[in-house]
Design an enzyme around this catalytic site. Sequence first.
Site, PDB file in Angstrom:
ATOM      1  N   HIS A   1     -14.292   8.315  -1.097  1.00 28.25           N
ATOM      2  CA  HIS A   1     -13.602   9.408  -1.716  1.00 28.25           C
ATOM      3  C   HIS A   1     -14.264   9.712  -3.269  1.00 28.25           C
ATOM      4  O   HIS A   1     -14.217   9.077  -4.118  1.00 28.25           O
ATOM      5  CB  HIS A   1     -12.155   8.858  -2.282  1.00 28.25           C
ATOM      6  CG  HIS A   1     -11.119   8.584  -1.230  1.00 28.25           C
ATOM      7  ND1 HIS A   1     -11.576   7.296  -0.148  1.00 28.25           N
ATOM      8  CD2 HIS A   1     -10.089   9.017  -0.721  1.00 28.25           C
ATOM      9  CE1 HIS A   1     -10.768   7.371   0.417  1.00 28.25           C
ATOM     10  NE2 HIS A   1      -9.600   8.262   0.173  1.00 28.25           N
TER      11      HIS A   1
ATOM     12  N   HIS B   1     -11.396  15.298  -1.969  1.00 25.04           N
ATOM     13  CA  HIS B   1     -10.846  14.063  -2.123  1.00 25.04           C
ATOM     14  C   HIS B   1     -11.147  12.715  -1.241  1.00 25.04           C
ATOM     15  O   HIS B   1     -11.491  11.846  -1.634  1.00 25.04           O
ATOM     16  CB  HIS B   1      -9.118  13.937  -1.972  1.00 25.04           C
ATOM     17  CG  HIS B   1      -8.071  12.699  -1.898  1.00 25.04           C
ATOM     18  ND1 HIS B   1      -7.887  12.255  -3.129  1.00 25.04           N
ATOM     19  CD2 HIS B   1      -7.871  12.118  -0.999  1.00 25.04           C
ATOM     20  CE1 HIS B   1      -7.197  11.197  -2.948  1.00 25.04           C
ATOM     21  NE2 HIS B   1      -7.347  11.006  -1.513  1.00 25.04           N
TER      22      HIS B   1
ATOM     23  N   GLU C   1      13.524  -4.094  -6.341  1.00 26.50           N
ATOM     24  CA  GLU C   1      13.020  -5.310  -5.538  1.00 26.50           C
ATOM     25  C   GLU C   1      11.533  -5.149  -4.999  1.00 26.50           C
ATOM     26  O   GLU C   1      10.491  -5.803  -5.332  1.00 26.50           O
ATOM     27  CB  GLU C   1      13.643  -5.196  -3.857  1.00 26.50           C
ATOM     28  CG  GLU C   1      14.953  -5.753  -3.953  1.00 26.50           C
ATOM     29  CD  GLU C   1      16.017  -4.581  -4.301  1.00 26.50           C
ATOM     30  OE1 GLU C   1      17.449  -4.967  -3.927  1.00 26.50           O
ATOM     31  OE2 GLU C   1      15.419  -3.421  -4.431  1.00 26.50           O
TER      32      GLU C   1
ATOM     33  N   HIS D   1      23.483  -5.913   5.773  1.00 25.36           N
ATOM     34  CA  HIS D   1      23.035  -7.087   4.939  1.00 25.36           C
ATOM     35  C   HIS D   1      22.513  -8.267   5.658  1.00 25.36           C
ATOM     36  O   HIS D   1      22.214  -9.392   5.010  1.00 25.36           O
ATOM     37  CB  HIS D   1      24.153  -7.611   3.922  1.00 25.36           C
ATOM     38  CG  HIS D   1      24.321  -6.571   2.651  1.00 25.36           C
ATOM     39  ND1 HIS D   1      24.552  -5.179   2.925  1.00 25.36           N
ATOM     40  CD2 HIS D   1      24.245  -6.590   1.415  1.00 25.36           C
ATOM     41  CE1 HIS D   1      24.253  -4.643   1.944  1.00 25.36           C
ATOM     42  NE2 HIS D   1      24.091  -5.399   0.809  1.00 25.36           N
TER      43      HIS D   1
END
Length: 668
Positions: free
Chosen positions: A31, A266, A414, A476
């Site tokens: 890059h 890029h 999380e 869950h």
Amino acid sequence: MNETLESIEQKAIDTVRILAIDAVQKAESGHPGTAMALAPMGHVLWMEAMNYNPENPDWANRDRFILSAGHACILQYNFLYLTGYDISMDDIKDFRQLHSKTAGHPEKHLLKGVEVTTGPLGQGFANGVGFAIAQKYMAARFNKPQFNLFDYKIYAICSDGDLMEGISAEAASLAGHLKLGNIIYLYDDNHISIEGDTDITFTDDTAKRFDSYGWHVQELDDGNDVKALSKAINQAKEETDRPSLIKVRTHIAYGSPNKQDTGEAHGSPLGEDEVKLVKQNFGFDSDSKFDVDEEVLNLYRDAGKKGVKKEEEWNQLFENYKEQYPELAKEYEQLTNGNLPDGWEEELPVFTPGEKMATRKASGKTLNAIAAYLPNLIGGSADLAPSNATELEDYESFSANTREGRNFHFGVREHAMGAILNGMALNNYLIPYGATFFIFSDYMRPPIRLAAIMKTRPILVYTHDSIGLGEDGTTHQPVEQLIGLRSVPNLMVIRPADANETAHAWRVAIQHSEGPVAIVLTRQGLPIIDQEKYVKADALEKGAYILSEADDEPEIILIGTGSEVQLVIATQEKLKEQNIAAQVVSMPSWELFEKQEDDYKEKVLPKTIRKRLAVEAGSPMGWCKYVTDEGTVIGVDRFGESAPGAELMEEYGFTVEHIVEKAKALLS
């Protein structure tokens, strides 16, 4: 600054650009464009803004630099080489090649001076928040009047892609809430992504967004204006109550006549013809490669040498500190050398048989029993502390006003929690832990993987580990998570069978220094195994052990983990009543077991006993290694349901009667 020095500095900046395009072109991969655009930014950071010592990249009070835009790593490699780190021009030429120090994205274990392994966008951004938290905690614990031991800053370069990723929003929100004024992030606003101009997907007003997070925000119109960059960084240093974001308008592949401001620049080499045009544009010999003028090298090497003196001054400060605060100095030296206080294991609780206890509750009791003896043990939960049982009862919460607090509130974040834990763990003093429900480990997979790659040691506490959690239902209830985590190299997964195995799971996790540890715990209560009757739980460190031997030569081996160990113990008794000799193995950790000597493995799972039955309330995948072709697994190969946990366990075959039936079928 005089005109001659200015011209040398401009030549130095352009040299960084040319080295970048040469390395990418030689590798035929990489890059180049971002490194070309960011050379002035890197120049200001390494020449004047940051404190660092190339002769000792691990100096405790160095500023931390994170390249969150990890695809631009050739920029970082160039500055590490130029300022005198242990990286040669041959390493630059070896960019992206097999066994090279200079990998395609920054990797901490390959090269000193790389603070953290980045690449997946947004991770470095959140890692920096962990670095900043660690510095604040260290300062609160160790700094004293006249002894400002830990006052380092956290610098990062982040990209449009970093700020698109959700993890950066999570981490930025928490950093602003905690008023982490030791963070200085430079945002490379180049308007380009792989698919083209960022306005096809990204039209946020990032300045307003970060202002709303509680950050100090500055905007610069010209990424080539070195004086403006320097001024903005100095203003950010003066802002101590808010993290800082400096939004810098840059031009990808700056100086490339045909590829500046294009998506093509890029992630692809510019091409030999364009490389020559760039060199001509900057006044370099178009046919030369990897050239660094001596005055440029001297300029950067002199900048690197400044850190030697700064560390010498810090070392003297610490020697004086040791005289006045010997106990704190001893603690710091002991723990940063990887040693734990003598006798802390003696504080591990011993649980006696009686009432049932969920392993999550046993975990909480263990944490509180050892916390006073391990001042570097610090952590919390993603808004589930009462359920995860992670609160340290005798300690305050870490906050903007209480930096010495040891309870962390990550919020419902999380993903960021995982990356922040990695940053905290890289401090080398802290042993951080973070908790959530096991099912939400899926939100944390990228930072778990990166922790495993780096072999850093956050402790991941996952509760509500199976369909046994009950009424919250299928969304869950973990099924595939255990085997998913077990498939990650360098990650140790421990699923303890009862309260005492849980205490020893913490012992092993704290002593472990070669990677992250996941402790997987139950919501439901489990019987505490009688250690007078069965093998003591400290055998957990072996990963698997014979919990209960057969009275006669065993015909079958029953293997259990976690909540299912109680079932295989009861199954052993039922089979005994029918004159069938069964041996019970508790196997809380595959990874620990695989570390044992072959003789020990043979003792626990002898090849002569081919009839084996493993019982675990999770995916049966992977168990074939341990049950052999003559054995089988009672597991879960479908999603759960919403119902009381005990009913679900029965519905899914986790009963003594069903296990007895399966065992007898194997033997028939």
